[in-house]
Scaffold this active site. Structure first.
Site, PDB file in Angstrom:
ATOM      1  N   ARG A   1      -4.287   9.997   4.593  1.00 15.83           N
ATOM      2  CA  ARG A   1      -3.127  10.862   4.809  1.00 15.83           C
ATOM      3  C   ARG A   1      -2.388  11.133   3.488  1.00 15.83           C
ATOM      4  O   ARG A   1      -1.885  12.219   3.237  1.00 15.83           O
ATOM      5  CB  ARG A   1      -2.196  10.169   5.816  1.00 15.83           C
ATOM      6  CG  ARG A   1      -0.854  10.812   6.020  1.00 15.83           C
ATOM      7  CD  ARG A   1      -0.924  12.016   6.909  1.00 15.83           C
ATOM      8  NE  ARG A   1       0.399  12.569   7.166  1.00 15.83           N
ATOM      9  CZ  ARG A   1       0.623  13.681   7.836  1.00 15.83           C
ATOM     10  NH1 ARG A   1      -0.384  14.359   8.329  1.00 15.83           N
ATOM     11  NH2 ARG A   1       1.840  14.135   8.018  1.00 15.83           N
TER      12      ARG A   1
ATOM     13  N   CYS B   1      -5.356   7.654   9.478  1.00 15.56           N
ATOM     14  CA  CYS B   1      -5.542   7.036  10.796  1.00 15.56           C
ATOM     15  C   CYS B   1      -5.121   8.012  11.887  1.00 15.56           C
ATOM     16  O   CYS B   1      -4.133   8.738  11.735  1.00 15.56           O
ATOM     17  CB  CYS B   1      -4.706   5.766  10.894  1.00 15.56           C
ATOM     18  SG  CYS B   1      -5.365   4.404   9.929  1.00 15.56           S
TER      19      CYS B   1
ATOM     20  N   LYS C   1       0.844  -1.214   0.000  1.00 11.31           N
ATOM     21  CA  LYS C   1       0.000   0.000   0.000  1.00 11.31           C
ATOM     22  C   LYS C   1       0.869   1.251   0.000  1.00 11.31           C
ATOM     23  O   LYS C   1       0.638   2.189  -0.761  1.00 11.31           O
ATOM     24  CB  LYS C   1      -0.895   0.005   1.247  1.00 11.31           C
ATOM     25  CG  LYS C   1      -1.567   1.344   1.499  1.00 11.31           C
ATOM     26  CD  LYS C   1      -2.412   1.361   2.755  1.00 11.31           C
ATOM     27  CE  LYS C   1      -1.651   1.562   4.034  1.00 11.31           C
ATOM     28  NZ  LYS C   1      -1.419   2.936   4.471  1.00 11.31           N
ATOM     29  N   ASN C   2       1.893   1.257   0.864  1.00 17.26           N
ATOM     30  CA  ASN C   2       2.640   2.498   1.053  1.00 17.26           C
ATOM     31  C   ASN C   2       3.616   2.788  -0.087  1.00 17.26           C
ATOM     32  O   ASN C   2       4.274   3.827  -0.088  1.00 17.26           O
ATOM     33  CB  ASN C   2       3.340   2.498   2.414  1.00 17.26           C
ATOM     34  CG  ASN C   2       2.319   2.605   3.543  1.00 17.26           C
ATOM     35  OD1 ASN C   2       1.152   2.942   3.292  1.00 17.26           O
ATOM     36  ND2 ASN C   2       2.723   2.308   4.768  1.00 17.26           N
TER      37      ASN C   2
ATOM     38  N   ASP D   1       4.716   0.554  11.961  1.00 19.86           N
ATOM     39  CA  ASP D   1       3.516  -0.135  11.442  1.00 19.86           C
ATOM     40  C   ASP D   1       3.424  -1.584  11.905  1.00 19.86           C
ATOM     41  O   ASP D   1       2.373  -2.211  11.797  1.00 19.86           O
ATOM     42  CB  ASP D   1       3.510  -0.107   9.901  1.00 19.86           C
ATOM     43  CG  ASP D   1       3.318   1.298   9.369  1.00 19.86           C
ATOM     44  OD1 ASP D   1       2.928   2.180  10.147  1.00 19.86           O
ATOM     45  OD2 ASP D   1       3.572   1.516   8.172  1.00 19.86           O
TER      46      ASP D   1
ATOM     47  N   ARG E   1      -0.470  14.708  13.481  1.00 19.01           N
ATOM     48  CA  ARG E   1       0.215  14.403  12.216  1.00 19.01           C
ATOM     49  C   ARG E   1       0.294  15.689  11.393  1.00 19.01           C
ATOM     50  O   ARG E   1      -0.431  15.872  10.406  1.00 19.01           O
ATOM     51  CB  ARG E   1      -0.511  13.288  11.452  1.00 19.01           C
ATOM     52  CG  ARG E   1      -0.482  11.957  12.183  1.00 19.01           C
ATOM     53  CD  ARG E   1      -1.159  10.845  11.397  1.00 19.01           C
ATOM     54  NE  ARG E   1      -0.300  10.222  10.423  1.00 19.01           N
ATOM     55  CZ  ARG E   1      -0.674   9.215   9.631  1.00 19.01           C
ATOM     56  NH1 ARG E   1      -1.893   8.732   9.716  1.00 19.01           N
ATOM     57  NH2 ARG E   1       0.165   8.698   8.748  1.00 19.01           N
ATOM     58  N   PRO E   2       1.174  16.607  11.811  1.00 19.79           N
ATOM     59  CA  PRO E   2       1.262  17.886  11.103  1.00 19.79           C
ATOM     60  C   PRO E   2       1.865  17.725   9.707  1.00 19.79           C
ATOM     61  O   PRO E   2       2.400  16.662   9.371  1.00 19.79           O
ATOM     62  CB  PRO E   2       2.184  18.726  12.000  1.00 19.79           C
ATOM     63  CG  PRO E   2       2.955  17.744  12.806  1.00 19.79           C
ATOM     64  CD  PRO E   2       2.141  16.492  12.900  1.00 19.79           C
ATOM     65  N   ILE E   3       1.775  18.791   8.906  1.00 18.17           N
ATOM     66  CA  ILE E   3       2.373  18.744   7.557  1.00 18.17           C
ATOM     67  C   ILE E   3       3.430  19.844   7.413  1.00 18.17           C
ATOM     68  O   ILE E   3       3.759  20.250   6.310  1.00 18.17           O
ATOM     69  CB  ILE E   3       1.304  18.860   6.441  1.00 18.17           C
ATOM     70  CG1 ILE E   3       0.470  20.144   6.605  1.00 18.17           C
ATOM     71  CG2 ILE E   3       0.408  17.640   6.404  1.00 18.17           C
ATOM     72  CD1 ILE E   3      -0.300  20.513   5.333  1.00 18.17           C
ATOM     73  N   ASP E   4       3.954  20.310   8.552  1.00 24.77           N
ATOM     74  CA  ASP E   4       4.906  21.431   8.502  1.00 24.77           C
ATOM     75  C   ASP E   4       6.145  21.118   7.663  1.00 24.77           C
ATOM     76  O   ASP E   4       6.661  21.989   6.948  1.00 24.77           O
ATOM     77  CB  ASP E   4       5.301  21.850   9.931  1.00 24.77           C
ATOM     78  CG  ASP E   4       5.818  20.677  10.756  1.00 24.77           C
ATOM     79  OD1 ASP E   4       5.261  19.564  10.630  1.00 24.77           O
ATOM     80  OD2 ASP E   4       6.781  20.855  11.513  1.00 24.77           O
TER      81      ASP E   4
ATOM     82  N   ILE F   1       7.802   7.074  16.927  1.00 26.68           N
ATOM     83  CA  ILE F   1       7.400   7.791  15.704  1.00 26.68           C
ATOM     84  C   ILE F   1       6.112   8.588  15.904  1.00 26.68           C
ATOM     85  O   ILE F   1       6.047   9.770  15.589  1.00 26.68           O
ATOM     86  CB  ILE F   1       7.210   6.803  14.520  1.00 26.68           C
ATOM     87  CG1 ILE F   1       8.462   5.933  14.334  1.00 26.68           C
ATOM     88  CG2 ILE F   1       6.855   7.546  13.233  1.00 26.68           C
ATOM     89  CD1 ILE F   1       9.695   6.657  13.862  1.00 26.68           C
TER      90      ILE F   1
ATOM     91  N   ARG G   1      -8.286  -0.629   4.577  1.00 29.23           N
ATOM     92  CA  ARG G   1      -7.385   0.367   3.979  1.00 29.23           C
ATOM     93  C   ARG G   1      -6.068  -0.269   3.556  1.00 29.23           C
ATOM     94  O   ARG G   1      -5.398   0.244   2.665  1.00 29.23           O
ATOM     95  CB  ARG G   1      -7.033   1.450   5.002  1.00 29.23           C
ATOM     96  CG  ARG G   1      -8.184   2.224   5.499  1.00 29.23           C
ATOM     97  CD  ARG G   1      -7.708   3.201   6.522  1.00 29.23           C
ATOM     98  NE  ARG G   1      -7.173   4.327   5.792  1.00 29.23           N
ATOM     99  CZ  ARG G   1      -7.342   5.572   6.165  1.00 29.23           C
ATOM    100  NH1 ARG G   1      -7.979   5.846   7.268  1.00 29.23           N
ATOM    101  NH2 ARG G   1      -6.861   6.541   5.457  1.00 29.23           N
TER     102      ARG G   1
END
Ligand code: EPZ
Length: 419
Positions: free
Chosen positions: A94, A118, A22-23, A308, A123-126, A330, A400
């Site tokens: 995400r 999830c 998936k990833n 994971d 879970r920032p996007i900075d 993490i 998912r």
């Protein structure tokens, strides 16, 4: 709402063909947007997150079709791309954030909102925004909508990531391959899925070096062309099935794996007391009795133990012969499955990022709820061992990332039904 019903206690015997990752699939689907013509992805898993990516690509104007079981084609012959990704599509996962880099790289603009995914803590996007701004994107946020522009195109530069974020590394690769000039991404994530994205992009004509290491060098090209690419095997799914058999006892052969990507974890299964024979693309695993507890399991970026795999392994440790300690470095809230395992009789104490798991001799089937994708997988692992019937709700999380998990497990002797 669909649920899984599992009757525990059945040993697992047989062979499993592990699905594609998936990833890898999700960033590669975003990469297909950068290419003219058609991309054909082999070994592409049929998952709700893959379908969500296809909806985003359709919304831009591309065409996506599963032409065969796990063969997905993505065609880009768009003249008037729609660079606005609606909120409902952004919220589905995400990875929708990767369309920020891809759309900016290809069309020089996009309007998006914050991604879903999830709930594993904040879970920032900075880091994504920092890197894209360094590449010259003008980014403004108003009432949750993010407006991104690079009128004259993105320009290559040196970017040092404050943390080796997987998603930010992928986003910046996607943004840089068509940028003018050269980009150096320092402190990149090194996960195999990033190498798979780069291998795909290289086949499409991109110039990338250093993936799999900390410094990724990219020389922008004018155009990319779709190609045929086979997605790498899903190492998290493979380990989940290994956890299932470690838990229940039995013997499994896993085909379509890449053992090179799983070194650390394979050693752990030997420490658990399982017999393993590994080949480049195949694993034989046999589990006979109660597993040994692993003393310390610490999640870290690749090549260390992956976050994971923490929850499926924790399910196995619930019946370990001693006490195990987990440290999650993490994500700040990735133990939500622990409460559900406790309902099944596990003895787990969570203190912030530490979880202490004292092995018990039995788990009991009951009603539990998947809290996220891998947390949901841990409940399947536990349910396969538990006495009696386990009922898992909220299984859309599991869908998912696991293609037809109930069919796969039934084929090797488990009793698991989707109702
Ligand atoms: C990817 O998520 C994976 N998802 C996750 O798998 C995986 O758990 C994670 O990498 C870590 O290996 C996909 O590949 C689709 P990160 P991602 O950016 O990219 C912080 C699964 O179950 N951070 O490396 O979101 C962040 O908050 C999923 O398959 C920032 O602070 O992971 C987190 O604490 C779940 N700012 C840490 O870095 C940022 O801008 C790791 O995140 C970005 C990240």
């Amino acid at each position: 709402m669909q649920k899984f019903l599992i009757e525990g206690g059945k040993k697992l015997y047989g062979e499993i063909d592990v699905q594609g990752a998936k990833n890898s699939s999700l960033p590669i689907l975003a990469g297909a947007l950068l290419c003219d013509g058609t991309t054909t992805l082999l070994n592409c898993p049929k998952l709700s997150d893959v379908y969500a990516s296809c909806r985003i690509l359709n919304n831009v104007g591309l065409t996506c079709n599963f032409i065969d079981n796990n063969v997905l084609t993505i065609s880009n012959s768009v003249n008037n791309p729609n660079c606005i990704v609606p909120n409902d599509l952004m919220r589905e996962m995400r990875s929708s954030i990767l369309y920020m880099g891809a759309l900016l790289g290809k069309y020089g603009k996009c309007t998006i909102s914050l991604p879903g995914g999830c709930q594993l803590g904040s879970r920032p996007i900075d880091i994504h925004l920092y890197g894209l701004k360094k590449l010259g994107a003008d980014i403004k946020e108003e009432y949750g909508t993010i407006y991104c522009n690079a009128k004259d195109g993105l320009k290559g530069t040196k970017i040092t990531l404050p943390f080796a974020s997987v998603g930010a590394t992928e986003n910046l690769i996607l943004a840089s391959v068509l940028a003018k000039g050269e980009t150096l991404i320092k402190n990149s994530a090194r996960e195999p899925e990033i190498c798979d994205l780069c291998n795909y992009l290289r086949k499409c004509g991109a110039v990338i070096q250093g993936d799999g290491e900390s410094d990724i060098y990219i020389k922008g090209v004018k155009k990319l062309y779709g190609c045929e690419h086979s997605i790498i095997p899903d190492r998290v799914v493979a380990v989940t099935y290994m956890c299932c058999v470690a838990m229940t006892g039995g013997e499994l052969v896993l085909n379509n794996v890449c053992t090179n990507h799983m070194d650390i974890v394979l050693n752990m299964f030997e420490e658990l007391g399982c017999d393993l024979y590994t080949y480049e693309d195949r694993i034989y695993i046999c589990s006979k009795g109660r597993v040994h507890s692993l003393k310390n399991v610490k999640t870290m970026p690749y090549p260390a133990f992956p976050t994971d795999m923490q929850s499926p392994l924790m399910a196995v440790m619930t019946i370990g012969d001693k006490t195990s300690t987990f440290e999650e470095t993490i994500f700040d809230n990735r133990y939500r499955h622990a409460d559900e395992l406790i309902r099944m009789g596990a003895d787990i104490e969570v203190m912030g990022r530490i979880a202490i798991v004292r092995g018990v001799s039995k788990l009991y089937g009951t009603s539990v709820s998947a809290t996220d994708l891998r947390g949901g997988a841990s409940l399947i692992v536990a349910g396969l061992k538990a006495d009696g019937l386990t009922e898992i709700s909220n299984i859309h999380y599991i869908d998912r990332g696991y293609q037809e998990v109930e069919k796969v497990l039934t084929s090797v002797g488990a009793y698991i039904k989707r109702v």
